[in-house]
Design an enzyme around this catalytic site. Structure first.
Site, PDB file in Angstrom:
ATOM      1  N   LYS A 112       0.840  -1.201   0.000  1.00  0.00           N
ATOM      2  CA  LYS A 112       0.000   0.000   0.000  1.00  0.00           C
ATOM      3  C   LYS A 112       0.881   1.260   0.000  1.00  0.00           C
ATOM      4  O   LYS A 112       0.615   2.215  -0.731  1.00  0.00           O
ATOM      5  CB  LYS A 112      -0.936  -0.002   1.225  1.00  0.00           C
ATOM      6  N   GLN A 115      -4.252  -1.669   9.777  1.00  0.00           N
ATOM      7  CA  GLN A 115      -4.231  -2.981   9.124  1.00  0.00           C
ATOM      8  C   GLN A 115      -4.798  -4.050  10.055  1.00  0.00           C
ATOM      9  O   GLN A 115      -4.432  -4.135  11.224  1.00  0.00           O
ATOM     10  CB  GLN A 115      -2.788  -3.327   8.699  1.00  0.00           C
ATOM     11  N   ASP A 142     -10.800   2.914   4.367  1.00  0.00           N
ATOM     12  CA  ASP A 142     -11.129   1.487   4.253  1.00  0.00           C
ATOM     13  C   ASP A 142     -12.643   1.294   4.152  1.00  0.00           C
ATOM     14  O   ASP A 142     -13.110   0.215   3.781  1.00  0.00           O
ATOM     15  CB  ASP A 142     -10.651   0.728   5.504  1.00  0.00           C
TER      16      ASP A 142
HETATM   17  N1  GUN Z   1      -6.839  -6.846   6.268  1.00  0.00           N
HETATM   18  C1  GUN Z   1      -7.254  -7.540   5.190  1.00  0.00           C
HETATM   19  N2  GUN Z   1      -7.826  -6.703   4.285  1.00  0.00           N
HETATM   20  C2  GUN Z   1      -7.757  -5.460   4.812  1.00  0.00           C
HETATM   21  C3  GUN Z   1      -8.173  -4.187   4.352  1.00  0.00           C
HETATM   22  O1  GUN Z   1      -8.738  -4.017   3.268  1.00  0.00           O
HETATM   23  N3  GUN Z   1      -7.916  -3.147   5.199  1.00  0.00           N
HETATM   24  C4  GUN Z   1      -7.319  -3.302   6.395  1.00  0.00           C
HETATM   25  N4  GUN Z   1      -7.127  -2.216   7.152  1.00  0.00           N
HETATM   26  N5  GUN Z   1      -6.930  -4.474   6.856  1.00  0.00           N
HETATM   27  C5  GUN Z   1      -7.135  -5.549   6.063  1.00  0.00           C
END
Ligand code: GUN
Length: 292
Positions: A52, A96, A119
């Site tokens: 990311k 995350q 998110d």
């Molecule tokens: N863990 C797995 N997918 C995601 C996501 O899209 N965002 C976040 N913050 N954690 C994740």
């Protein structure tokens, strides 16, 4: 059978975002800025977060990575979130997931300002999604919609079956596919671990979205001819055929179903790359104050 090539579409979207960032900066707008909080040193989370951050650099965003130890208290984590909430320059914040067991994920999600929740996990944004109001859509479901849209997959009036009801994928995509939108307007069936006669239900699907996290769960007897399959699963298994010593499998037995499909996402290179592209899109929207 047409492959829904998420790798290519994600690259196109990132290119489009990079152009918009250049335009934004040239017209005196701010540089979009994403902050990510990573708790602990889980290998998979580390990989996702660094992907990311790298994607931010590529499209001209600023990024801030905040690393916290896995024994950080919930209170300390909330304090960090409040700091980012109050930092004007930061447009988007993600924490995350998963988090260590001693931390309540929902309490953490609720601590993030809805206006920075790129998110799309905050209850406010989930509510706005359900009501078809402007919001940040959760990245993986948004990526699925974008793939269907860019490949002109007809969704209106179709039967869509979703397997899996996670807060991140199954539940929100079931809502999105049923909304009065394009893509959308499907008749949606959400199936899960308590569903009876699953195979009979999946055989009714014109569009089958699989997000249960079990490698190669869906096989050809479960689908009808002409189905469009979206495979969200990623399971890492050991392999002596690859240099890395492991390979990725989806929730769908690709070779078993591919000849029955009109469209199908590969794993890897299907839904996965779309997720980061949609996170960037949400962050750009936040920088442009397009939602809040
Ligand atoms: N863990 C797995 N997918 C995601 C996501 O899209 N965002 C976040 N913050 N954690 C994740």
């Amino acid at each position: 059978m047409i492959l829904l090539d998420g790798k290519k579409i994600a690259k196109d979207i990132k290119g489009e975002i990079a152009i918009k960032v250049t335009q934004l900066k040239a017209t005196g707008g701010k540089t979009p800025h994403l902050a990510a909080i990573l708790v602990g040193d889980d290998g998979a989370s580390e990989t996702y977060v660094s992907a990311k951050v790298k994607a931010c650099e590529k499209v001209g965003f600023k990024s801030t990575l905040i690393r916290l130890k896995d024994n950080v208290s919930e209170q300390e984590l909330v304090k960090e979130i409040h700091k980012v909430n109050n930092t004007l320059d930061i447009d988007g914040l993600i924490v995350q997931l998963p988090l260590p067991n001693h931390i309540d994920e929902m309490r953490i999600t609720e601590a993030i300002l809805p206006s920075k929740d790129v998110d799309g996990f905050h209850p406010t944004n989930i509510g706005r999604m359900i009501l078809n109001l402007p919001t940040y859509l959760p990245a993986t479901p948004a990526g699925i919609l974008e793939l269907l849209k860019r490949y002109n997959v007809e969704t209106s009036g179709k039967n869509c079956v979703v397997i899996g009801r996670s807060h991140i994928v199954g539940f929100p995509i079931s809502i999105l596919m049923g909304r009065n939108n394009n893509p959308g307007n499907c008749t949606v069936t959400l199936t899960h671990s308590r569903t009876q006669n699953l195979n009979e239900i999946t055989k009714t699907a014109d569009i089958l979205i699989v997000a249960l996290g079990k490698a190669e769960f869906v096989t050809s007897e479960m689908v009808k001819e002409g189905v469009c399959i979206v495979d969200v699963g990623i399971t890492r298994i050991e392999s002596d055929k690859t240099k890395s010593g492991w390979k990725l499998l989806g929730d769908v037995a690709f070779d078993s179903v591919k000849d029955r499909c009109s469209f199908i996402t590969p794993v890897p290179g299907g839904v996965g790359p779309m997720t980061i592209a949609m996170l960037l899109k949400n962050t750009l929207m936040s920088a442009k104050r397009a939602v809040y």
